[in-house]
Design a protein around this motif. Sequence first.
Motif, short mmCIF file in Angstrom:
data_model
loop_
_atom_site.label_atom_id
_atom_site.label_comp_id
_atom_site.label_asym_id
_atom_site.label_seq_id
_atom_site.Cartn_x
_atom_site.Cartn_y
_atom_site.Cartn_z
N VAL A 47 0.96 -1.26 0.17
CA VAL A 47 -0.07 0.06 0.10
C VAL A 47 0.84 1.31 -0.01
CG1 VAL A 47 -1.61 1.43 1.33
CG2 VAL A 47 -1.92 -0.96 1.11
N ASN A 48 1.87 1.21 0.72
CA ASN A 48 3.07 2.39 0.89
C ASN A 48 3.55 2.45 -0.28
OD1 ASN A 48 2.97 0.66 3.60
ND2 ASN A 48 3.39 2.93 3.91
N LYS A 49 4.21 1.52 -1.14
CA LYS A 49 4.45 1.52 -2.62
C LYS A 49 3.75 2.25 -3.43
CE LYS A 49 3.68 -1.77 -4.99
NZ LYS A 49 3.04 -2.56 -6.39
N ASN A 50 2.28 1.67 -3.39
CA ASN A 50 1.28 2.44 -4.42
C ASN A 50 1.15 3.81 -4.26
OD1 ASN A 50 1.22 -0.11 -5.44
ND2 ASN A 50 -0.69 -0.66 -4.41
N MET A 51 0.73 4.29 -3.05
CA MET A 51 0.71 5.52 -2.63
C MET A 51 1.81 6.44 -3.02
SD MET A 51 -1.18 5.38 1.13
CE MET A 51 -0.69 7.27 1.36
N PHE A 52 3.07 5.87 -2.96
CA PHE A 52 4.19 6.76 -3.09
C PHE A 52 4.38 6.97 -4.76
CE2 PHE A 52 8.60 7.29 -4.54
CZ PHE A 52 9.11 8.17 -3.74
N ILE A 53 4.06 5.79 -5.45
CA ILE A 53 4.13 5.74 -6.84
C ILE A 53 3.19 6.63 -7.42
CG2 ILE A 53 3.91 4.42 -8.84
CD1 ILE A 53 5.53 2.43 -7.61
N ASN A 54 1.94 6.55 -6.88
CA ASN A 54 0.71 7.36 -7.50
C ASN A 54 1.12 9.04 -6.97
OD1 ASN A 54 -0.60 5.32 -8.20
ND2 ASN A 54 -1.78 5.16 -6.23
N GLY A 55 1.87 9.29 -5.86
CA GLY A 55 2.39 10.62 -5.57
C GLY A 55 3.21 11.08 -6.60
N LEU A 56 4.09 10.42 -7.29
CA LEU A 56 4.87 10.78 -8.25
C LEU A 56 4.40 11.30 -9.81
CD1 LEU A 56 7.67 8.00 -8.23
CD2 LEU A 56 7.89 10.30 -7.22
N ALA A 57 3.00 10.85 -9.87
CA ALA A 57 2.38 10.99 -11.17
C ALA A 57 3.24 10.42 -12.25
CB ALA A 57 1.77 12.71 -11.24
N ASP A 58 3.49 11.45 -13.18
CA ASP A 58 4.30 11.22 -14.32
C ASP A 58 5.58 11.84 -14.43
OD1 ASP A 58 2.55 9.15 -15.47
OD2 ASP A 58 1.30 11.10 -16.34
N SER A 59 6.11 12.23 -13.28
CA SER A 59 7.28 13.04 -13.12
C SER A 59 8.47 12.56 -13.17
CB SER A 59 7.28 14.04 -12.07
OG SER A 59 7.24 13.23 -10.59
N MET A 60 8.39 11.11 -12.88
CA MET A 60 9.74 10.11 -12.90
C MET A 60 9.14 8.58 -13.55
SD MET A 60 11.39 10.68 -9.04
CE MET A 60 11.35 12.43 -8.37
#
Length: 160
Positions: A55-68
């Motif tokens: 869940v933490n992983k998914n929240m972090f990746i979603n927070g990156l959006a398309d910037s990385m």
Amino acid sequence: MCFFLCLTTSVFGQNITVPENIQAALLIKVLKYNSQVPQNGEVKILVVYNDDTEVNKNMFINGLADSMHAKAIYPTELEKSISGYDVVYFTPGIYDYSGLCKLNNVLSVTGTAQYVEQGEISLGFTIQNNKPKILMNLTSLDQERQSFSSDLLRISKIFK
């Protein structure tokens, strides 16, 4: 009874971390102050997680959006995957493999303050006075051959 309630409240208050999506947004901004990270190209980040931190992983990746460009991996995959990446983000409870960042000159990041304090990981985020705070361990940053501008260092909490 009051003593117990006060004690548990203060203990839980110290364990509050910055939500992963906010860590991701902060990281995007913080990386602009690191000359070792590509500024004109796409930053590549590995997100190290286990089954307990999915869940933490998914929240972090979603927070990156398309910037990385983000790739999620298990800790045991880090050694074979780290080449060609600029940043490794360690989800809560994972830091054992952070030495690979030092060997490969890759920036290590976490939301777990104690790992930054202990020098296991170079960059992190915590809550201080109800606001997100940037944490940096200068010794770990040197070992990873990473540096940040003095402007960012001035507003960060520094460990050695």
